[in-house]
Write an enzyme that holds these catalytic residues in place. Structure first.
Site, PDB file in Angstrom:
ATOM      1  N   HIS A   1       0.866  -1.180   0.000  1.00 16.20           N
ATOM      2  CA  HIS A   1       0.000   0.000   0.000  1.00 16.20           C
ATOM      3  C   HIS A   1       0.907   1.236   0.000  1.00 16.20           C
ATOM      4  O   HIS A   1       1.876   1.301   0.754  1.00 16.20           O
ATOM      5  CB  HIS A   1      -0.900   0.016   1.230  1.00 16.20           C
ATOM      6  CG  HIS A   1      -1.646   1.306   1.417  1.00 16.20           C
ATOM      7  ND1 HIS A   1      -2.327   1.936   0.393  1.00 16.20           N
ATOM      8  CD2 HIS A   1      -1.842   2.085   2.513  1.00 16.20           C
ATOM      9  CE1 HIS A   1      -2.892   3.030   0.852  1.00 16.20           C
ATOM     10  NE2 HIS A   1      -2.602   3.156   2.135  1.00 16.20           N
TER      11      HIS A   1
ATOM     12  N   HIS B   1       0.922   5.829  -0.733  1.00 12.05           N
ATOM     13  CA  HIS B   1       0.175   7.073  -0.950  1.00 12.05           C
ATOM     14  C   HIS B   1       0.859   7.867  -2.059  1.00 12.05           C
ATOM     15  O   HIS B   1       1.001   9.076  -1.992  1.00 12.05           O
ATOM     16  CB  HIS B   1       0.135   7.903   0.339  1.00 12.05           C
ATOM     17  CG  HIS B   1      -0.760   7.314   1.377  1.00 12.05           C
ATOM     18  ND1 HIS B   1      -0.803   7.769   2.678  1.00 12.05           N
ATOM     19  CD2 HIS B   1      -1.636   6.296   1.332  1.00 12.05           C
ATOM     20  CE1 HIS B   1      -1.674   7.071   3.386  1.00 12.05           C
ATOM     21  NE2 HIS B   1      -2.194   6.163   2.569  1.00 12.05           N
TER      22      HIS B   1
ATOM     23  N   ASP C   1       2.140  -3.758 -20.939  1.00  6.45           N
ATOM     24  CA  ASP C   1       3.195  -4.691 -20.485  1.00  6.45           C
ATOM     25  C   ASP C   1       2.944  -5.152 -19.053  1.00  6.45           C
ATOM     26  O   ASP C   1       2.892  -6.339 -18.756  1.00  6.45           O
ATOM     27  CB  ASP C   1       4.562  -3.995 -20.531  1.00  6.45           C
ATOM     28  CG  ASP C   1       5.082  -3.771 -21.938  1.00  6.45           C
ATOM     29  OD1 ASP C   1       6.063  -3.006 -22.073  1.00  6.45           O
ATOM     30  OD2 ASP C   1       4.511  -4.330 -22.887  1.00  6.45           O
TER      31      ASP C   1
ATOM     32  N   HIS D   1      -8.451   7.085  -1.433  1.00  5.28           N
ATOM     33  CA  HIS D   1      -7.400   6.585  -0.537  1.00  5.28           C
ATOM     34  C   HIS D   1      -6.073   6.456  -1.273  1.00  5.28           C
ATOM     35  O   HIS D   1      -5.181   7.272  -1.091  1.00  5.28           O
ATOM     36  CB  HIS D   1      -7.833   5.242   0.051  1.00  5.28           C
ATOM     37  CG  HIS D   1      -6.947   4.754   1.134  1.00  5.28           C
ATOM     38  ND1 HIS D   1      -7.230   3.661   1.909  1.00  5.28           N
ATOM     39  CD2 HIS D   1      -5.753   5.211   1.587  1.00  5.28           C
ATOM     40  CE1 HIS D   1      -6.251   3.469   2.779  1.00  5.28           C
ATOM     41  NE2 HIS D   1      -5.351   4.400   2.616  1.00  5.28           N
TER      42      HIS D   1
ATOM     43  N   TYR E   1      10.096 -10.911 -21.755  1.00  3.95           N
ATOM     44  CA  TYR E   1      10.954  -9.782 -21.358  1.00  3.95           C
ATOM     45  C   TYR E   1      12.028 -10.231 -20.356  1.00  3.95           C
ATOM     46  O   TYR E   1      11.795 -11.143 -19.545  1.00  3.95           O
ATOM     47  CB  TYR E   1      10.114  -8.683 -20.719  1.00  3.95           C
ATOM     48  CG  TYR E   1      10.934  -7.533 -20.184  1.00  3.95           C
ATOM     49  CD1 TYR E   1      11.167  -7.405 -18.812  1.00  3.95           C
ATOM     50  CD2 TYR E   1      11.517  -6.604 -21.042  1.00  3.95           C
ATOM     51  CE1 TYR E   1      11.930  -6.380 -18.312  1.00  3.95           C
ATOM     52  CE2 TYR E   1      12.296  -5.566 -20.543  1.00  3.95           C
ATOM     53  CZ  TYR E   1      12.500  -5.462 -19.184  1.00  3.95           C
ATOM     54  OH  TYR E   1      13.271  -4.429 -18.694  1.00  3.95           O
TER      55      TYR E   1
HETATM   56  O1  LIG Z   1      -3.248   4.670   4.599  1.00  2.00           O
HETATM   57  C1  LIG Z   1      -3.147   4.379   5.780  1.00  2.00           C
HETATM   58  C2  LIG Z   1      -4.156   3.532   6.425  1.00  2.00           C
HETATM   59  O2  LIG Z   1      -4.987   2.949   5.424  1.00  2.00           O
HETATM   60  C3  LIG Z   1      -1.916   4.782   6.568  1.00  2.00           C
HETATM   61  O3  LIG Z   1      -2.157   4.890   7.855  1.00  2.00           O
HETATM   62  C4  LIG Z   1      -0.826   3.815   6.122  1.00  2.00           C
HETATM   63  O4  LIG Z   1      -0.395   4.351   4.902  1.00  2.00           O
HETATM   64  C5  LIG Z   1       0.351   3.676   7.066  1.00  2.00           C
HETATM   65  O5  LIG Z   1      -0.092   3.084   8.236  1.00  2.00           O
HETATM   66  P1  LIG Z   1       0.868   2.093   9.068  1.00  2.00           P
HETATM   67  O6  LIG Z   1       2.080   2.886   9.511  1.00  2.00           O
HETATM   68  O7  LIG Z   1       1.268   0.946   8.165  1.00  2.00           O
HETATM   69  O8  LIG Z   1      -0.014   1.674  10.228  1.00  2.00           O
END
Ligand SMILES: O=C(CO)[C@@H](O)[C@@H](O)COP(=O)(O)O
Length: 235
Positions: A108, A110, A133, A173, A227
């Site tokens: 995940h 940002h 690709d 998000h 590739y």
């Molecule tokens: O996006 C969120 C929660 O969905 C953030 O709090 C996350 O990027 C980081 O949280 P953590 O440090 O992994 O608890």
């Protein structure tokens, strides 16, 4: 401290080291700021995964402070790092591992352009060969989901199950990516931000030109199977 068989203990140690190392890649590619984002990796041969502790500086992450969790997202008591709380996204990662057995890593971020597409709730159209690709088509949008239960994980699985893309942009998000292992998921996160930026900039300058589906298929099949080097990991 649980008494794991040597084979599992070794796999846990290797996963701890790899997941800790891969967090530095999120910083290297400017996909996170401060303590945002997280990487997890499934432990091969066990119903376990490793994830970062919540809110801990990337500078301080190490194999020993990664947190070993079961597939319900509960930290295994008595294991290194278990004195801290696991990532606030642990439930989402756990849901993916329970429902997508082929997935070995979840990331995940940002990342700026990925979150900009999330703020608009827009799918990234497949208009550059780099997307064909890596993602085999558009990068889909997942539902708006509040952290705290299985909502985010369910949104990731419902969006990506049966989809070629290894990335989903969760509305309002940001990006979540999956892979055969944690490194594969991190690569998907890096490439997602790269194409999110390029397509965003292109769209600002004028209309986008879609790539015909048969060409997307051909590009995807070449990249996924030919590739690089013949010894490279293949999905
Ligand atoms: O996006 C969120 C929660 O969905 C953030 O709090 C996350 O990027 C980081 O949280 P953590 O440090 O992994 O608890």
């Amino acid at each position: 401290m649980p008494d794991f068989p040597p084979r599992i203990s070794d796999a846990i140690a290797e996963t701890r080291a790899e997941v800790a190392r891969l967090h530095a890649e999120l910083v290297r590619y400017n996909l996170v700021v401060w303590t945002g984002g997280n990487v997890s990796g499934r432990v091969p041969g066990a119903d376990l995964f490793v994830i970062k502790p919540s809110g801990v500086s990337y500078d301080d992450l190490s194999p020993s402070n990664m947190i070993l969790c079961d597939l319900d997202g509960a930290a295994i008591p008595g294991t290194p790092g278990s004195e801290r709380s696991p990532s606030s996204d642990t439930a989402a990662h756990a849901y993916v591992y329970r429902n997508m057995p082929e997935v070995g890593g979840v990331v995940h971020t940002h990342s700026t352009y990925g979150v900009a597409w999330a703020a608009r709730g827009e799918e990234i159209p497949c208009v550059i060969t780099a997307m064909a690709d890596e993602f085999g088509g558009p990068i889909p949008v997942g539902p708006f989901a509040i952290i705290g239960d299985d909502s985010i994980g369910r949104g990731i699985v419902e969006t990506l199950r049966g989809h070629r893309s290894r990335g989903v942009i969760m509305q309002n998000h940001g990006p979540f990516t999956i892979g055969t292992n944690a490194k594969d998921a991190v690569k998907a996160a890096v490439m997602l931000e790269d194409v999110a930026r390029t397509v965003h900039i292109a769209r600002e300058a004028g209309p986008l030109i879609p790539i015909p589906q048969d060409k997307i298929d051909a590009l995807y099949n070449r990249y996924q199977n030919l590739y690089g080097q013949s010894t490279d990991d293949r999905r």
